[in-house]
Design a protein around this motif. Sequence first.
Motif, PDB file in Angstrom:
ATOM      1  N   ILE A  18       0.846  -1.184   0.000  1.00 23.06           N
ATOM      2  CA  ILE A  18       0.000   0.000   0.000  1.00 23.06           C
ATOM      3  C   ILE A  18       0.883   1.237   0.000  1.00 23.06           C
ATOM      4  CG2 ILE A  18      -1.960  -1.107   1.118  1.00 23.06           C
ATOM      5  CD1 ILE A  18      -1.033   0.009   3.764  1.00 23.06           C
ATOM      6  N   ALA A  19       0.337   2.295  -0.574  1.00 23.14           N
ATOM      7  CA  ALA A  19       1.086   3.543  -0.656  1.00 23.14           C
ATOM      8  C   ALA A  19       1.335   4.115   0.734  1.00 23.14           C
ATOM      9  CB  ALA A  19       0.313   4.540  -1.509  1.00 23.14           C
ATOM     10  N   SER A  20       2.317   4.989   0.828  1.00 24.49           N
ATOM     11  CA  SER A  20       2.655   5.620   2.104  1.00 24.49           C
ATOM     12  C   SER A  20       1.492   6.488   2.586  1.00 24.49           C
ATOM     13  CB  SER A  20       3.898   6.489   1.935  1.00 24.49           C
ATOM     14  OG  SER A  20       3.587   7.628   1.137  1.00 24.49           O
ATOM     15  N   PRO A  21       1.452   6.796   3.887  1.00 25.20           N
ATOM     16  CA  PRO A  21       0.395   7.680   4.390  1.00 25.20           C
ATOM     17  C   PRO A  21       0.334   9.012   3.645  1.00 25.20           C
ATOM     18  CG  PRO A  21       1.522   6.624   6.222  1.00 25.20           C
ATOM     19  CD  PRO A  21       2.291   6.260   4.981  1.00 25.20           C
ATOM     20  N   ALA A  22       1.483   9.565   3.261  1.00 24.65           N
ATOM     21  CA  ALA A  22       1.497  10.844   2.547  1.00 24.65           C
ATOM     22  C   ALA A  22       0.831  10.716   1.181  1.00 24.65           C
ATOM     23  CB  ALA A  22       2.933  11.345   2.393  1.00 24.65           C
ATOM     24  N   VAL A  23       1.100   9.612   0.494  1.00 21.15           N
ATOM     25  CA  VAL A  23       0.491   9.389  -0.822  1.00 21.15           C
ATOM     26  C   VAL A  23      -1.010   9.180  -0.673  1.00 21.15           C
ATOM     27  CG1 VAL A  23       0.354   7.793  -2.771  1.00 21.15           C
ATOM     28  CG2 VAL A  23       2.586   8.507  -1.887  1.00 21.15           C
ATOM     29  N   ARG A  24      -1.417   8.383   0.302  1.00 18.65           N
ATOM     30  CA  ARG A  24      -2.852   8.134   0.498  1.00 18.65           C
ATOM     31  C   ARG A  24      -3.565   9.416   0.876  1.00 18.65           C
ATOM     32  NH1 ARG A  24      -0.964   3.944   3.676  1.00 18.65           N
ATOM     33  NH2 ARG A  24      -2.005   4.799   5.510  1.00 18.65           N
ATOM     34  N   GLN A  25      -2.942  10.227   1.700  1.00 20.66           N
ATOM     35  CA  GLN A  25      -3.561  11.496   2.091  1.00 20.66           C
ATOM     36  C   GLN A  25      -3.734  12.410   0.881  1.00 20.66           C
ATOM     37  OE1 GLN A  25      -1.405  13.625   5.105  1.00 20.66           O
ATOM     38  NE2 GLN A  25      -2.889  15.291   5.238  1.00 20.66           N
ATOM     39  N   ALA A  26      -2.761  12.400  -0.027  1.00 18.13           N
ATOM     40  CA  ALA A  26      -2.818  13.281  -1.195  1.00 18.13           C
ATOM     41  C   ALA A  26      -3.795  12.798  -2.250  1.00 18.13           C
ATOM     42  CB  ALA A  26      -1.419  13.415  -1.808  1.00 18.13           C
ATOM     43  N   PHE A  27      -3.917  11.477  -2.421  1.00 21.84           N
ATOM     44  CA  PHE A  27      -4.666  10.954  -3.558  1.00 21.84           C
ATOM     45  C   PHE A  27      -5.986  10.263  -3.197  1.00 21.84           C
ATOM     46  CE2 PHE A  27      -0.299  10.496  -5.750  1.00 21.84           C
ATOM     47  CZ  PHE A  27      -0.372  11.797  -6.213  1.00 21.84           C
ATOM     48  N   SER A  28      -6.178   9.862  -1.954  1.00 20.15           N
ATOM     49  CA  SER A  28      -7.432   9.204  -1.600  1.00 20.15           C
ATOM     50  C   SER A  28      -8.541  10.202  -1.315  1.00 20.15           C
ATOM     51  CB  SER A  28      -7.222   8.292  -0.377  1.00 20.15           C
ATOM     52  OG  SER A  28      -6.356   7.219  -0.715  1.00 20.15           O
ATOM     53  N   SER A  29      -8.197  11.461  -1.194  1.00 24.15           N
ATOM     54  CA  SER A  29      -9.172  12.539  -1.038  1.00 24.15           C
ATOM     55  C   SER A  29      -9.126  13.409  -2.283  1.00 24.15           C
ATOM     56  CB  SER A  29      -8.845  13.393   0.199  1.00 24.15           C
ATOM     57  OG  SER A  29      -9.452  14.666   0.102  1.00 24.15           O
ATOM     58  N   LYS A  30     -10.273  13.552  -2.961  1.00 24.43           N
ATOM     59  CA  LYS A  30     -10.306  14.375  -4.171  1.00 24.43           C
ATOM     60  C   LYS A  30     -10.033  15.833  -3.861  1.00 24.43           C
ATOM     61  CE  LYS A  30     -13.236  11.279  -6.863  1.00 24.43           C
ATOM     62  NZ  LYS A  30     -13.134  10.154  -5.919  1.00 24.43           N
ATOM     63  N   ALA A  31     -10.437  16.282  -2.681  1.00 22.38           N
ATOM     64  CA  ALA A  31     -10.146  17.661  -2.292  1.00 22.38           C
ATOM     65  C   ALA A  31      -8.638  17.864  -2.136  1.00 22.38           C
ATOM     66  CB  ALA A  31     -10.862  17.999  -0.992  1.00 22.38           C
ATOM     67  N   ALA A  32      -7.969  16.900  -1.487  1.00 21.50           N
ATOM     68  CA  ALA A  32      -6.522  17.007  -1.313  1.00 21.50           C
ATOM     69  C   ALA A  32      -5.800  16.915  -2.654  1.00 21.50           C
ATOM     70  CB  ALA A  32      -6.033  15.911  -0.363  1.00 21.50           C
ATOM     71  N   THR A  33      -6.307  16.077  -3.553  1.00 20.58           N
ATOM     72  CA  THR A  33      -5.692  15.947  -4.873  1.00 20.58           C
ATOM     73  C   THR A  33      -5.786  17.263  -5.643  1.00 20.58           C
ATOM     74  OG1 THR A  33      -6.259  13.596  -4.949  1.00 20.58           O
ATOM     75  CG2 THR A  33      -5.713  14.651  -7.043  1.00 20.58           C
ATOM     76  N   ARG A  34      -6.938  17.915  -5.571  1.00 21.59           N
ATOM     77  CA  ARG A  34      -7.098  19.220  -6.239  1.00 21.59           C
ATOM     78  C   ARG A  34      -6.090  20.231  -5.688  1.00 21.59           C
ATOM     79  NH1 ARG A  34     -11.522  20.974  -9.053  1.00 21.59           N
ATOM     80  NH2 ARG A  34     -11.373  23.034  -8.047  1.00 21.59           N
ATOM     81  N   ALA A  35      -5.932  20.241  -4.370  1.00 28.69           N
ATOM     82  CA  ALA A  35      -5.009  21.193  -3.753  1.00 28.69           C
ATOM     83  C   ALA A  35      -3.568  20.922  -4.186  1.00 28.69           C
ATOM     84  CB  ALA A  35      -5.129  21.130  -2.234  1.00 28.69           C
ATOM     85  N   LEU A  36      -3.179  19.650  -4.223  1.00 27.54           N
ATOM     86  CA  LEU A  36      -1.826  19.308  -4.645  1.00 27.54           C
ATOM     87  C   LEU A  36      -1.611  19.653  -6.113  1.00 27.54           C
ATOM     88  CD1 LEU A  36       0.926  17.937  -4.141  1.00 27.54           C
ATOM     89  CD2 LEU A  36      -0.158  15.757  -4.766  1.00 27.54           C
ATOM     90  N   ALA A  37      -2.604  19.351  -6.953  1.00 27.54           N
ATOM     91  CA  ALA A  37      -2.486  19.661  -8.377  1.00 27.54           C
ATOM     92  C   ALA A  37      -2.304  21.149  -8.604  1.00 27.54           C
ATOM     93  CB  ALA A  37      -3.717  19.149  -9.129  1.00 27.54           C
ATOM     94  N   GLU A  38      -3.077  21.940  -7.918  1.00 26.29           N
ATOM     95  CA  GLU A  38      -2.937  23.405  -8.047  1.00 26.29           C
ATOM     96  C   GLU A  38      -1.538  23.847  -7.638  1.00 26.29           C
ATOM     97  OE1 GLU A  38      -6.757  26.077  -7.641  1.00 26.29           O
ATOM     98  OE2 GLU A  38      -6.568  24.805  -5.857  1.00 26.29           O
ATOM     99  N   ALA A  39      -1.037  23.280  -6.550  1.00 21.30           N
ATOM    100  CA  ALA A  39       0.290  23.660  -6.069  1.00 21.30           C
ATOM    101  C   ALA A  39       1.386  23.269  -7.049  1.00 21.30           C
ATOM    102  CB  ALA A  39       0.546  23.021  -4.710  1.00 21.30           C
ATOM    103  N   GLN A  40       1.154  22.202  -7.832  1.00 28.35           N
ATOM    104  CA  GLN A  40       2.157  21.703  -8.777  1.00 28.35           C
ATOM    105  C   GLN A  40       1.930  22.219 -10.196  1.00 28.35           C
ATOM    106  OE1 GLN A  40       4.924  19.935  -7.922  1.00 28.35           O
ATOM    107  NE2 GLN A  40       4.237  20.264  -5.812  1.00 28.35           N
ATOM    108  N   GLY A  41       0.958  23.104 -10.380  1.00 26.41           N
ATOM    109  CA  GLY A  41       0.707  23.660 -11.708  1.00 26.41           C
ATOM    110  C   GLY A  41       0.022  22.705 -12.662  1.00 26.41           C
ATOM    111  N   VAL A  42      -0.736  21.741 -12.123  1.00 24.70           N
ATOM    112  CA  VAL A  42      -1.466  20.779 -12.942  1.00 24.70           C
ATOM    113  C   VAL A  42      -2.908  21.266 -13.092  1.00 24.70           C
ATOM    114  CG1 VAL A  42      -2.303  18.403 -13.099  1.00 24.70           C
ATOM    115  CG2 VAL A  42      -0.011  18.873 -12.193  1.00 24.70           C
ATOM    116  N   ALA A  43      -3.399  21.333 -14.308  1.00 26.80           N
ATOM    117  CA  ALA A  43      -4.727  21.882 -14.579  1.00 26.80           C
ATOM    118  C   ALA A  43      -5.826  21.014 -13.976  1.00 26.80           C
ATOM    119  CB  ALA A  43      -4.935  22.015 -16.082  1.00 26.80           C
TER     120      ALA A  43
END
Length: 398
Positions: free
Chosen positions: A102-127
């Motif tokens: 299973i992915a690390s806690p940091a990866v799960r936190q970033a990708f298992s929540s769509k809200a967190a994924t949106r925030a990370l994408a914005e921070a990384q310049g991903v549309a």
Amino acid sequence: MIADDIGVFLSIARSLGRAAIMVDVATCGEDYPGLASRYVHRVHALPPYLTTPEAWVEALIALVRKEAYRLIIPSSDSSLDLLAVAAARMEGEGEDIAAFAIASPAVRQAFSSKAATRALAEAQGVAICPGRTTTADPAAGAAFDDMALPLIIKPSAPYLIGGREAKASVRMIKDRAALVPTLAEMAGREIVVEEFFDGEGVGLSVLAEEGAIRLAWQHRRLAQSSATGRSSRRVGEPPSPVLQRDVERLCRATRLTGVAMFEFRQNRRSGAHVLLEVNPRFWGSLPLALAAGADFPLMLWRLWTGQGAAADPGSFDYRIRKSSLLAEVDRLSEEGGGVAGALRKGGGTALLLLKALFRPAQFDGWTRDDPAPHRVETARIIGRLKEAILRRLRYIWS
């Protein structure tokens, strides 16, 4: 391995079984067609995870301790979440959890929540799509009047542990009158509300090690079971450099080790794209990747068991197309009403089943060395349709 879907766990079992790796399956649904595979060694029954997640976790921990498995692989969001609970509990008791893929806690936190994924994408310049994160409240429907229809409403975490209503599906809202009832159904959940992006569904799947991509594969949706449902027909294609650039940014930011599928929508005319979500686990189109030569399960086994991930072979067969038989049946069931809709539905389903019987290589469940799962799935679908027809005839005659 934790079973959940014919396209996912069956592909994992076939990949590892062909490499002479013994595969056991743990499941609380013992009727999966994939369990007929020649590559499934043993099947272990676990308690229902929807209604008794605590009993499921305890039973899994007992099984892992008894069998001393080298690797335990999830095949769905629910099994990923529950495996993480089991791993945390065993780690808290001082036990080795290296076997949990299973992915690390940091990866799960970033990708298992769509809200967190949106925030990370914005921070990384991903549309991403224009949208916002909020708590579903039927009294707050007017808060989205400034957003253009259609709207896509997603539970931020589609799976919540415990309860029969644990799973919430993505909804498309084309009429504002449907907004309040939808918000009422999801009341209290964190949701993401996005404007619809016109384009085709594209999935870029990777295996990464400490954020560096070792294997990349891309598929494009040709059909899906519903407007917001799973893909039912897919074709592979070379990874887009633009999409892979975005994926590399997200992998590096999270130091991803393991597999993940990054789902985009891409407009071919304009070339624009947006990230929709990330699944830090194996994905539904895995049979297509495996058939084309992208052997993600075996590479994951080598990575997680200390053998190291081999280099990307880089040569895949992009001519192959694959369909999910069950998802295609679901897609045809969405045909319009009336006599014309019934004729299209009936004719399309009959043609689909003829293909399943006489051209089985098109479908996820079939391989030449392991045909039994496809045959079981086809027979069950035919049986289900026969029962539906008989019920309809009895209703007409009564």
